[in-house]
Write a protein that holds these residues in place. Structure first.
Motif, PDB file in Angstrom:
ATOM      1  N   ARG A  95     155.688  77.606  38.715  1.00  0.00           N
ATOM      2  CA  ARG A  95     156.180  78.957  39.636  1.00  0.00           C
ATOM      3  C   ARG A  95     157.334  79.411  38.303  1.00  0.00           C
ATOM      4  O   ARG A  95     157.867  78.967  37.672  1.00  0.00           O
ATOM      5  CB  ARG A  95     157.342  78.333  40.805  1.00  0.00           C
ATOM      6  N   ASP A 133     164.223  71.509  38.538  1.00  0.00           N
ATOM      7  CA  ASP A 133     163.066  72.147  39.447  1.00  0.00           C
ATOM      8  C   ASP A 133     162.222  72.296  37.790  1.00  0.00           C
ATOM      9  O   ASP A 133     162.323  73.308  37.904  1.00  0.00           O
ATOM     10  CB  ASP A 133     162.357  73.071  40.420  1.00  0.00           C
ATOM     11  N   THR A 182     153.468  73.146  48.185  1.00  0.00           N
ATOM     12  CA  THR A 182     154.595  72.092  47.959  1.00  0.00           C
ATOM     13  C   THR A 182     154.184  70.978  48.807  1.00  0.00           C
ATOM     14  O   THR A 182     155.425  70.399  47.003  1.00  0.00           O
ATOM     15  CB  THR A 182     155.792  73.347  48.762  1.00  0.00           C
ATOM     16  N   ARG A 223     149.203  74.533  40.305  1.00  0.00           N
ATOM     17  CA  ARG A 223     150.689  74.811  39.922  1.00  0.00           C
ATOM     18  C   ARG A 223     150.645  73.949  38.762  1.00  0.00           C
ATOM     19  O   ARG A 223     151.038  73.287  37.822  1.00  0.00           O
ATOM     20  CB  ARG A 223     151.572  74.108  40.437  1.00  0.00           C
TER      21      ARG A 223
END
Length: 467
Positions: free
Chosen positions: A3, A23, A380, A462
């Protein structure tokens, strides 16, 4: 892809030593400050794990001193038992140690796990100079040394959560390799004690670690961090245990890490039993294999990052099988140089395989997350589950792999106790490497080829990485 952007800034903002935001898959956050925090925690994690491995494997050195010259009358079978016990305890403790990180936090548990090593190190320094001490006392002291073996699981579970998946092969390789070096360092220390003070002062080996344990504990307390949430949720170990790849990868890790730690604990005794090596001769060779194997571990992780963990692991097991064949020839021809050379190569290969096998863990779960997303799952949630399961699988594989070291030492104890030769044990190890070779091909390589032929193409929204 990771991200971009970032939720909250200020990973260094802490309540005590607990991070307020974390994160690592957020690329902007990672480049801005996450990687510096992760690296700092990695450094002190490596130091703690290194000392833990040294204390855990200390008895592989101390038993070399236990000769009739200073009053010990233990048989080779009893000496092998003294290295089996800490290996077993260290393996059993890996699961609760990993769970402890989830409950207490990585920094807090590292401080405790380091401090508690003062007990086995202090007791070893006291009793090892007293040859009249009965075997059962030494077995209890050796069992306490197994506390150092638990550090690996808690450290690896913690560090997995600090790094993005694309860097985990390297980070886990550095963390584990630096810890594995503790096996070689304590053996070098034993050699230094023998060459400077003689072979009648084994307590010096244990005493050196007392101040080091204090320093490492203080460093962890002052410089490490707890994550804002546990790296995995309670109960995730049960979820991982129900996953079939947990057990496939654990079996492979028995072949790599089980070999590394089993050979590391037993090599000196093997040289004494196979060739009648003296304490000095055995200590002169025991450190080289664990040293090179430890240095090879991050290399194996890097290779897996580039070519895929399954491919590297497959080639590695083929080489380990060939190396064991050479070991059988060396044993049959009583060739000491060839025996030592073949064993050293096996140490290097076990280190490479440790790194590549561990890389398969996060990559496998990332791949499953990608498949779930392709089927319509929330990205997610899918990748959060992948990270939880990766940390849990690392704990399970670490525990099962260490049990492989127990098996190796028991095989040596049985072989040398009955025939005075390690041939039967080496043949058993060769068979296991061939089994791991077949397992890697069938489960992780052939299946990929079948999917490619069928036109299956995973998506990578991701996380990147190959199994």
């Amino acid at each position: 892809m990771g991200r971009k952007g970032g939720a909250a800034s200020g990973a260094a903002a802490r309540g005590g030593r607990r991070l307020t935001y974390w994160d690592p898959e957020d690329e902007a956050f990672w480049e801005r400050e996450g990687r510096f925090t992760a690296r700092r925690n990695l450094v002190f994690s490596v130091l703690s794990e290194h000392v833990g491995f040294s204390v855990w494997s200390m008895w592989s050195v101390l038993v070399l001193f236990m000769s009739p010259d200073i009053g010990f009358t233990f048989t080779p079978s009893e000496k092998f038992l003294l290295v089996v016990v800490p290996t077993l305890v260290g393996a059993v403790l890996r699961l609760p140690y990993s769970a402890a990180v989830l409950r207490f936090g990585g920094r807090d548990w590292t401080v405790f796990a380091s401090c508690v090593l003062l007990v086995p190190a202090g007791l070893a320094a006291f009793f090892v100079q007293r040859p009249q001490t009965p075997l059962w006392v030494f077995l209890i002291v050796g069992a306490l040394a197994g506390l150092g073996g638990g550090n690996f699981a808690s450290s690896m579970t913690n560090i997995t959560a600090f790094y993005p998946q694309r860097h985990q092969g390297w980070a886990l390789g550095i963390n584990a390799g630096g810890g594995n070096l503790g096996v070689a360092v304590v053996q070098v220390l034993g050699l230094l004690v023998i060459t400077t003070a003689g072979d009648t002062h084994p307590s010096y080996v244990a005493a050196v670690y007392l101040p080091l344990i204090v320093l490492v504990s203080l460093g962890a307390a002052l410089r490490m961090d707890n994550l804002p949430v546990p790296p995995a949720e309670p109960g995730v170990l049960r979820e991982a245990a129900a996953h079939r790849h947990t057990w496939w990868i654990s079996l492979l890790y028995v072949g790599t890490f089980g070999s590394f730690i089993g050979y590391g604990f037993a090599f000196g005794l093997v040289l004494q039993s196979e060739f009648g090596a003296s304490t000095l001769e055995a200590a002169s060779y025991t450190f080289l294999g664990p040293l090179l194997g430890s240095l090879a571990r991050p290399v194996g992780g890097r290779m897996a990052d580039r070519w895929g963990g399954a491919r590297v692991t497959f080639g590695n097991f083929a080489a380990m099988a060939a190396g064991t064949g050479v070991l059988l020839v060396a044993s049959a021809t009583t060739s000491f140089p060839l025996f030592v050379a073949a064993f050293t190569v096996l140490f290097v290969l076990s280190g490479l395989g440790n790194g590549s096998t561990y890389k398969m863990i996060p990559a496998q779960h990332a791949r499953e997350a990608e498949q779930a997303i392709a089927a319509g799952a929330d990205a997610t949630a899918a990748f959060a589950r992948a990270r939880r399961l990766s940390g849990a699988l690392i704990a399970v594989a670490g525990a099962v792999g260490a049990l492989g070291g127990v098996g190796i030492n028991l095989a040596f104890r049985g072989a040398y106790g009955t025939s005075g030769s390690g041939t039967v044990a080496f043949a058993a190890f060769l068979g296991y490497y061939v089994l791991c070779l077949a397992l890697t091909w069938r489960v992780y390589l052939r299946r990929r080829d079948d999917e490619a032929a069928a036109g299956v193409r995973p998506v990578r929204p991701r996380i990147t990485g190959r199994v």
